[in-house]
Write a protein that holds these residues in place. Sequence first.
Motif, PDB file in Angstrom:
ATOM      1  N   LEU A  77       0.812  -1.226   0.000  1.00  0.00           N
ATOM      2  CA  LEU A  77       0.000   0.000   0.000  1.00  0.00           C
ATOM      3  C   LEU A  77       0.841   1.269   0.000  1.00  0.00           C
ATOM      4  O   LEU A  77       0.525   2.247   0.676  1.00  0.00           O
ATOM      5  N   CYS A  78       1.916   1.231  -0.751  1.00  0.00           N
ATOM      6  CA  CYS A  78       2.733   2.417  -0.987  1.00  0.00           C
ATOM      7  C   CYS A  78       2.281   2.955  -2.337  1.00  0.00           C
ATOM      8  O   CYS A  78       2.777   2.549  -3.386  1.00  0.00           O
ATOM      9  N   LEU A  79       1.306   3.826  -2.305  1.00  0.00           N
ATOM     10  CA  LEU A  79       0.601   4.232  -3.515  1.00  0.00           C
ATOM     11  C   LEU A  79       1.241   5.489  -4.107  1.00  0.00           C
ATOM     12  O   LEU A  79       0.911   6.602  -3.730  1.00  0.00           O
ATOM     13  N   ASN A  80       2.144   5.262  -5.016  1.00  0.00           N
ATOM     14  CA  ASN A  80       2.901   6.323  -5.665  1.00  0.00           C
ATOM     15  C   ASN A  80       2.287   6.583  -7.035  1.00  0.00           C
ATOM     16  O   ASN A  80       2.609   5.893  -8.011  1.00  0.00           O
ATOM     17  N   ALA A  81       1.390   7.555  -7.116  1.00  0.00           N
ATOM     18  CA  ALA A  81       0.649   7.827  -8.348  1.00  0.00           C
ATOM     19  C   ALA A  81       1.562   8.114  -9.547  1.00  0.00           C
ATOM     20  O   ALA A  81       1.307   7.590 -10.639  1.00  0.00           O
ATOM     21  N   PRO A  82       2.612   8.917  -9.389  1.00  0.00           N
ATOM     22  CA  PRO A  82       3.478   9.157 -10.551  1.00  0.00           C
ATOM     23  C   PRO A  82       4.108   7.864 -11.094  1.00  0.00           C
ATOM     24  O   PRO A  82       4.205   7.678 -12.305  1.00  0.00           O
ATOM     25  N   LEU A  83       4.526   6.967 -10.201  1.00  0.00           N
ATOM     26  CA  LEU A  83       5.088   5.697 -10.656  1.00  0.00           C
ATOM     27  C   LEU A  83       4.027   4.874 -11.380  1.00  0.00           C
ATOM     28  O   LEU A  83       4.285   4.333 -12.458  1.00  0.00           O
ATOM     29  N   PHE A  84       2.837   4.789 -10.817  1.00  0.00           N
ATOM     30  CA  PHE A  84       1.768   4.022 -11.451  1.00  0.00           C
ATOM     31  C   PHE A  84       1.433   4.597 -12.834  1.00  0.00           C
ATOM     32  O   PHE A  84       1.211   3.839 -13.780  1.00  0.00           O
ATOM     33  N   ASP A  85       1.420   5.907 -12.950  1.00  0.00           N
ATOM     34  CA  ASP A  85       1.153   6.526 -14.255  1.00  0.00           C
ATOM     35  C   ASP A  85       2.266   6.212 -15.256  1.00  0.00           C
ATOM     36  O   ASP A  85       1.989   5.931 -16.432  1.00  0.00           O
ATOM     37  N   THR A  86       3.492   6.251 -14.803  1.00  0.00           N
ATOM     38  CA  THR A  86       4.630   5.959 -15.672  1.00  0.00           C
ATOM     39  C   THR A  86       4.606   4.504 -16.122  1.00  0.00           C
ATOM     40  O   THR A  86       4.821   4.196 -17.296  1.00  0.00           O
ATOM     41  N   VAL A  87       4.331   3.601 -15.178  1.00  0.00           N
ATOM     42  CA  VAL A  87       4.250   2.179 -15.516  1.00  0.00           C
ATOM     43  C   VAL A  87       3.078   1.931 -16.469  1.00  0.00           C
ATOM     44  O   VAL A  87       3.200   1.177 -17.436  1.00  0.00           O
ATOM     45  N   ALA A  88       1.952   2.578 -16.214  1.00  0.00           N
ATOM     46  CA  ALA A  88       0.782   2.395 -17.081  1.00  0.00           C
ATOM     47  C   ALA A  88       1.090   2.810 -18.511  1.00  0.00           C
ATOM     48  O   ALA A  88       0.742   2.104 -19.462  1.00  0.00           O
ATOM     49  N   ALA A  89       1.736   3.941 -18.671  1.00  0.00           N
ATOM     50  CA  ALA A  89       2.086   4.409 -20.018  1.00  0.00           C
ATOM     51  C   ALA A  89       3.022   3.422 -20.711  1.00  0.00           C
ATOM     52  O   ALA A  89       2.847   3.109 -21.895  1.00  0.00           O
ATOM     53  N   ALA A  90       3.989   2.899 -19.978  1.00  0.00           N
ATOM     54  CA  ALA A  90       4.909   1.917 -20.551  1.00  0.00           C
ATOM     55  C   ALA A  90       4.184   0.608 -20.867  1.00  0.00           C
ATOM     56  O   ALA A  90       4.457  -0.032 -21.887  1.00  0.00           O
ATOM     57  N   ALA A  91       3.262   0.220 -20.005  1.00  0.00           N
ATOM     58  CA  ALA A  91       2.501  -1.018 -20.223  1.00  0.00           C
ATOM     59  C   ALA A  91       1.620  -0.915 -21.463  1.00  0.00           C
ATOM     60  O   ALA A  91       1.503  -1.872 -22.232  1.00  0.00           O
ATOM     61  N   VAL A  92       1.014   0.238 -21.660  1.00  0.00           N
ATOM     62  CA  VAL A  92       0.198   0.444 -22.860  1.00  0.00           C
ATOM     63  C   VAL A  92       1.082   0.308 -24.104  1.00  0.00           C
ATOM     64  O   VAL A  92       0.708  -0.345 -25.086  1.00  0.00           O
ATOM     65  N   GLU A  93       2.253   0.891 -24.036  1.00  0.00           N
ATOM     66  CA  GLU A  93       3.184   0.846 -25.172  1.00  0.00           C
ATOM     67  C   GLU A  93       3.667  -0.582 -25.449  1.00  0.00           C
ATOM     68  O   GLU A  93       3.851  -0.969 -26.610  1.00  0.00           O
ATOM     69  N   LYS A  94       3.872  -1.380 -24.388  1.00  0.00           N
ATOM     70  CA  LYS A  94       4.447  -2.717 -24.534  1.00  0.00           C
ATOM     71  C   LYS A  94       3.411  -3.830 -24.361  1.00  0.00           C
ATOM     72  O   LYS A  94       3.782  -4.984 -24.167  1.00  0.00           O
ATOM     73  N   HIS A  95       2.134  -3.515 -24.425  1.00  0.00           N
ATOM     74  CA  HIS A  95       1.098  -4.482 -24.064  1.00  0.00           C
ATOM     75  C   HIS A  95       1.173  -5.796 -24.844  1.00  0.00           C
ATOM     76  O   HIS A  95       0.836  -6.847 -24.316  1.00  0.00           O
ATOM     77  N   LYS A  96       1.641  -5.774 -26.062  1.00  0.00           N
ATOM     78  CA  LYS A  96       1.721  -7.008 -26.847  1.00  0.00           C
ATOM     79  C   LYS A  96       2.821  -7.953 -26.362  1.00  0.00           C
ATOM     80  O   LYS A  96       2.824  -9.127 -26.705  1.00  0.00           O
ATOM     81  N   GLU A  97       3.726  -7.432 -25.537  1.00  0.00           N
ATOM     82  CA  GLU A  97       4.826  -8.242 -25.006  1.00  0.00           C
ATOM     83  C   GLU A  97       4.469  -8.908 -23.677  1.00  0.00           C
ATOM     84  O   GLU A  97       5.223  -9.744 -23.191  1.00  0.00           O
ATOM     85  N   PHE A  98       3.348  -8.532 -23.085  1.00  0.00           N
ATOM     86  CA  PHE A  98       2.987  -9.032 -21.762  1.00  0.00           C
ATOM     87  C   PHE A  98       2.521 -10.480 -21.823  1.00  0.00           C
ATOM     88  O   PHE A  98       1.666 -10.836 -22.630  1.00  0.00           O
ATOM     89  N   ALA A  99       3.067 -11.314 -20.957  1.00  0.00           N
ATOM     90  CA  ALA A  99       2.548 -12.663 -20.742  1.00  0.00           C
ATOM     91  C   ALA A  99       1.308 -12.532 -19.861  1.00  0.00           C
ATOM     92  O   ALA A  99       1.099 -11.495 -19.204  1.00  0.00           O
ATOM     93  N   GLY A 100       0.506 -13.559 -19.828  1.00  0.00           N
ATOM     94  CA  GLY A 100      -0.727 -13.521 -19.046  1.00  0.00           C
ATOM     95  C   GLY A 100      -0.507 -13.161 -17.581  1.00  0.00           C
ATOM     96  O   GLY A 100      -1.243 -12.358 -17.011  1.00  0.00           O
ATOM     97  N   GLN A 101       0.517 -13.746 -16.950  1.00  0.00           N
ATOM     98  CA  GLN A 101       0.782 -13.472 -15.536  1.00  0.00           C
ATOM     99  C   GLN A 101       1.204 -12.025 -15.325  1.00  0.00           C
ATOM    100  O   GLN A 101       0.811 -11.404 -14.338  1.00  0.00           O
ATOM    101  N   ASN A 102       1.990 -11.487 -16.251  1.00  0.00           N
ATOM    102  CA  ASN A 102       2.391 -10.078 -16.142  1.00  0.00           C
ATOM    103  C   ASN A 102       1.172  -9.172 -16.190  1.00  0.00           C
ATOM    104  O   ASN A 102       1.054  -8.222 -15.403  1.00  0.00           O
TER     105      ASN A 102
END
Length: 94
Positions: free
Chosen positions: A50-75
């Motif tokens: 529960l260390c809720l760092n909004a800037p980190l979550f936003d940064t990760v989300a943007a990267a995840a959207v960009e790399k979404h085709k590389e994600f395995a199901g567990q990721n």
Amino acid sequence: DLSGTAWAYAVLEASNLNLFADIAHRSSERIGDFLPQDLSMVVWAFARILCLNAPLFDTVAAAAVEKHKEFAGQNLANTLWAFGHASHLHEPLF
């Protein structure tokens, strides 16, 4: 390994807020180098303690959207769990 360190501390339920602040900062600087597993692990760890760092979550989300085709199901499952557990909505990710 930033995501691995965050994951290990979260599994141990050892929430060192100074360490997690440093991990968030350094992860955001290096997010382009993160693999999908790294992206999912780092937000999972932050959500787990529960260390809720909004800037980190936003940064990760943007990267995840960009790399979404590389994600395995567990990721993908771990990433979505983390965002849900943290109650952090990022419209493009969802």
